[in-house]
Design an enzyme around this catalytic site. Structure first.
Site, PDB file in Angstrom:
ATOM      1  N   ASP A 492       0.830  -1.205   0.000  1.00 31.80           N
ATOM      2  CA  ASP A 492       0.000   0.000   0.000  1.00 31.80           C
ATOM      3  C   ASP A 492       0.869   1.262   0.000  1.00 31.80           C
ATOM      4  O   ASP A 492       2.059   1.231   0.354  1.00 31.80           O
ATOM      5  CB  ASP A 492      -0.892  -0.026   1.253  1.00 31.80           C
ATOM      6  CG  ASP A 492      -2.200   0.723   1.060  1.00 31.80           C
ATOM      7  OD1 ASP A 492      -2.301   1.516   0.110  1.00 31.80           O
ATOM      8  OD2 ASP A 492      -3.114   0.519   1.874  1.00 31.80           O
ATOM      9  N   ASP A 548      -1.353   1.509 -12.499  1.00 31.31           N
ATOM     10  CA  ASP A 548      -0.749   1.945 -13.752  1.00 31.31           C
ATOM     11  C   ASP A 548       0.092   0.833 -14.339  1.00 31.31           C
ATOM     12  O   ASP A 548       0.340  -0.186 -13.695  1.00 31.31           O
ATOM     13  CB  ASP A 548       0.077   3.225 -13.525  1.00 31.31           C
ATOM     14  CG  ASP A 548       1.109   3.059 -12.424  1.00 31.31           C
ATOM     15  OD1 ASP A 548       1.962   2.165 -12.546  1.00 31.31           O
ATOM     16  OD2 ASP A 548       1.058   3.818 -11.423  1.00 31.31           O
ATOM     17  N   GLU A 628     -26.717 -14.290   3.624  1.00 35.60           N
ATOM     18  CA  GLU A 628     -25.558 -13.930   2.800  1.00 35.60           C
ATOM     19  C   GLU A 628     -24.446 -14.963   2.966  1.00 35.60           C
ATOM     20  O   GLU A 628     -23.810 -15.368   2.003  1.00 35.60           O
ATOM     21  CB  GLU A 628     -25.060 -12.521   3.158  1.00 35.60           C
ATOM     22  CG  GLU A 628     -26.091 -11.458   2.800  1.00 35.60           C
ATOM     23  CD  GLU A 628     -25.618 -10.038   3.019  1.00 35.60           C
ATOM     24  OE1 GLU A 628     -24.496  -9.826   3.532  1.00 35.60           O
ATOM     25  OE2 GLU A 628     -26.387  -9.104   2.702  1.00 35.60           O
TER      26      GLU A 628
END
Ligand code: GLA
Length: 765
Positions: A492, A548, A628
């Protein structure tokens, strides 16, 4: 295909399967011009496009009005201060303080292969830069040497093509052959002069991707006019706000039609890209690291290397452009052994616990997740130092044993026993003011002496341009990775650069800092992968601020955005998919109300959106509603069935929520066109609307196909409800040809409520 030189007419042809770029050298002075780029044409004499035959524009003939030529010629490496007043690709300041330069042709070489790019950084370290490689096919390269005789500088312009790609790769290396230092104030990776004739005489539209944190890469479109239209980042990362990409297209171009000229750059730091339309309607399209926070003192005998630019011309609209980028990145940029592997379905504890967790909590999540088909637990921020919030401890990469009782080894062992893989979060480039590291080495933070640096998320940026700092960071990573069985790292970077000062860099070299920083990131990630070749690396930057092409050289997947709201993700992913393969997009199912938007979206819709990326969950599985939890085994099994088509297939965009307002739709089609996955997401109620006919794309018109809603054959499916099955039975077209599906379309039933999904598994009959 390949590269050739016509010596008689002094023309270079750089050819791909469907495109050609032609460069020409003027007779007398040897200026290098771009005379044609676009759809493939025969290799005929295109010199007339240099316009040197039109007296009085030949500079050597008409010295009196030399500027008439210099300010109009289609320069391939435009410089500043010597008669071309348009946007320069290079600005140089010589030892006398003057900034004029002008480059002319000296020589060239054409060779098979493609050289790796590298740059000498600090301490003499040569750092390899990310770039495309030939892989299993052949590369051809043209290197043209230009020189500025007055400055005694050489510029090497390199163009490479691969046999299987329509992209052209371009970079520039500047070498100082003189005895004096010249300062580079700007140098771009690519600049090409097109003409409005490339857009059928009209001003082109420009597509860019822009946003903010939690709103990355939304598609912007505008019609250009005279002047400069540009996007850039000066944040030291490619950024949330703008993206190192732009496309110029015919005003009528859409996903399936029209000419598109697109560019990106294999770089993760500052950039500048766009188009400048001049007085004569010529269009200068450029991309590179730009001039903000940059100057490079190019000493005698040294060189400077730009990152690589990727140029794409496509004649079939945005889908055809996306195919070139996706295939290029999959075949020639991503090196990870995971590229073609099924990625582990992960569960990340960030949105589940934030900083509040311990070993027992993580193991409880892991064991529940494992029972439902999830394969890896990723322990996010907060496992080290005294990090109980985001105010401290970055840099102190020692395990917090109050939270992780028994250390990382115990957690790793326990996970192993249950058959779960283990992943971990790091933010290696940062330093908290409240950390032992900062107390010991305050000068390791990037800062301008005498000025308190700007804090963001209460942290500073580490000066990883210094080798000793990189060595420290690498040592910390290795110490943790060596202790436990860790298969995945989330890398990160949670704040941009500011206050650019380095304690040990001399004043004349301070302008190098931002560029060196990006090289430092590359050096660290390269070392990490050299030592742990099987590591699955996922890059991240406060969500998707460093998504990128540079990062793809190191990590096959990148966290797309901190916004996990499925409806917001439609636009974020639609923009990202314009350039990047779906296999690179980290996409997770999170809990509702969504932590960022507060929106409630059905669980199956959240999963359908996440399944077009590298799939995972980011929620406390032990705390979500039972319904769920019970749906997860079916979802993980569906992902395994569809992931190969998503990862390896061709991508087609059918509709965008941002344009329709009501629905979003896309497809992945296998290479042999025998299988496809169609995803349709309804994102707003459409009162009064019945079913909608949607035309498919990318199929073989001759082949016959059957269509089955995903989950249809699963008894009691939660993904394909009974109502959906019944609706589909009324509308199922049966066995039909690709031609019918692409021209007449398929009916998509209206789904009650705001949100709904229909995923169709399309198979050759
Ligand atoms: C960034 C990331 C998140 C999470 C947090 C942890 O915002 O994008 O996914 O890892 O940092 O601090």
């Amino acid at each position: 295909m390949g590269i050739s030189f016509d010596p008689e007419n002094r023309l270079f042809f750089i050819e791909t399967a469907n495109t050609v770029m032609c460069l020409a050298v003027t007779d007398e002075e040897g200026f290098l011009g771009n005379v044609y780029y676009g759809k493939k044409v025969p290799k005929e004499n295109l010199r007339y496009l240099l316009r040197t035959s039109l007296n009085p524009f030949v500079p050597s003939v008409n010295d009196r009005d030399r500027g008439c030529y210099l300010d109009k010629a289609p320069f391939e490496f435009p410089s500043d201060g010597a008669g071309d007043y348009r946007k320069p690709a290079v600005i140089l300041r010589d030892a006398r303080g003057c900034d004029a330069s002008l480059f002319t042709y000296a020589s060239h070489r054409i060779y098979e292969g493609k050289e790796e790019l590298s740059q000498t950084a600090r301490d003499g370290a040569v750092i390899k830069m990310p770039g495309t490689f030939a892989g299993s096919c052949t590369a051809h390269t043209l290197e043209i040497k230009l020189e500025d005789k007055a400055l005694r500088l050489s510029a090497y312009l390199s163009y490479s093509v691969f046999d299987d790609s329509d992209a052209i790769l371009k970079n520039v290396k500047l070498v100082n052959d003189s005895e004096e230092t010249v300062t580079i104030e700007k140098i771009m990776s690519s600049s090409i002069d097109l003409d409005c004739s490339a857009f059928d005489g009209k001003y082109p539209d420009m597509i860019t991707l822009s946003g903010s944190w939690a709103r990355e890469r939304r598609i912007d479109r505008r019609t250009l006019s005279r002047g400069v239209s540009e996007v850039s980042s000066s944040r030291g990362e490619s950024s949330h706000q703008f993206h190192p990409f732009f496309a110029l297209c015919e005003p009528g171009a859409d996903d399936s039609h029209g000419k598109v000229y697109a560019q990106t750059i294999v770089w993760s730091g500052n950039f500048e890209c766009g188009a400048a339309i001049d007085q004569f309607d010529s269009v200068r399209a450029y991309i590179g690291t730009g001039s903000r926070h940059f100057s490079w003192d190019l000493r005698p005998g040294t060189s400077f290397q730009t990152p690589e630019a990727v140029l794409v011309f496509a004649d079939g609209g945005f889908d055809s452009m996306s195919h070139v980028f996706h295939d290029l990145f999959r075949s020639h940029l991503i090196r990870s052994p995971y590229l073609h592997r099924e990625r582990p379905i992960l569960i990340n504890n960030w949105e589940a616990t934030y900083f509040d967790f311990d070993t027992d909590k993580l193991l409880a999540i892991a064991s529940d997740a494992r029972d439902r088909g999830i394969e890896m637990l990723v322990m996010d921020d907060g496992w080290f130092g005294n990090r109980n919030d985001d105010n401290s401890s970055l840099g102190d990469w020692t395990v917090n044993e109050t939270k992780l009782q028994g250390g990382i080894e115990r957690l790793s062992d326990e996970l192993k026993k249950t058959g779960m893989k283990f992943g971990i979060w790091f933010e290696p480039e940062m330093i908290s003011p409240d950390s032992d590291l900062y107390r010991a080495h305050p000068d390791w933070a990037i800062a301008v002496s005498g000025r308190r640096p700007c804090r963001m998320r209460n942290q500073y940026v580490l000066d990883i341009t210094r080798k000793e700092v990189r060595d420290y960071v690498f040592g910390c990573l290795a110490a943790v990775l060596d202790k436990a069985d860790i298969s995945y790292v989330k890398w990160d970077m949670n704040r941009p650069l500011s206050d650019l000062g380095s304690a040990e860099l001399p004043a004349e070299s301070m302008g190098r800092l931002s560029y060196l920083y990006t090289l430092g990131v590359y050096d660290l990630q390269e070392r990490l992968l050299e030592r742990y070749p099987e590591l699955l690396l996922e890059n991240c930057s406060g969500g998707g601020a460093r998504y990128d092409a540079g990062m793809l050289y190191y990590s096959p997947q990148i966290w797309c955005s901190d916004d996990t709201d499925a409806i917001e993700r439609l636009s974020i992913q639609a923009g990202t998919e314009m350039i990047y393969p779906l296999s690179t997009m980290g996409a997770h199912v999170s809990t509702c109300p969504n932590h960022i938007t507060g929106r409630n979206v059905p669980f199956d819709v959240r999963a359908a959106v996440a399944m077009s990326g590298t799939f995972g969950y980011e929620l406390d599985i032990t705390a979500i509603p039972e319904e769920e939890r019970a749906a997860i085994p079916e979802q993980t099994s569906i992902y395994r069935q569809v992931s190969e088509t998503v990862r390896e297939g061709d991508y087609y965009r059918i509709a965008r929520a941002a344009e329709t307002g009501y629905y979003d739709s896309w497809m992945s089609v296998s290479r042999d066109r025998s299988r496809a996955l169609f995803t349709y997401i309804q994102c707003r109620a459409y009162p009064g609307g019945g079913s909608r006919i949607v035309k498919l794309k990318g199929l073989d018109p001759e082949k016959k196909y059957t269509l089955t809603p995903v989950g249809y054959d699963t008894p009691g499916s939660r993904f394909c409800s009974r109502e959906k099955k019944e609706m589909w039975e009324k509308t199922d077209p049966g066995t039909v040809s690709g031609s019918v599906l692409m021209n007449a379309g398929v009916p998509v039933p209206y789904m009650h409520g705001d949100y709904g999904q229909l995923m169709l598994d399309i198979r050759e009959a």
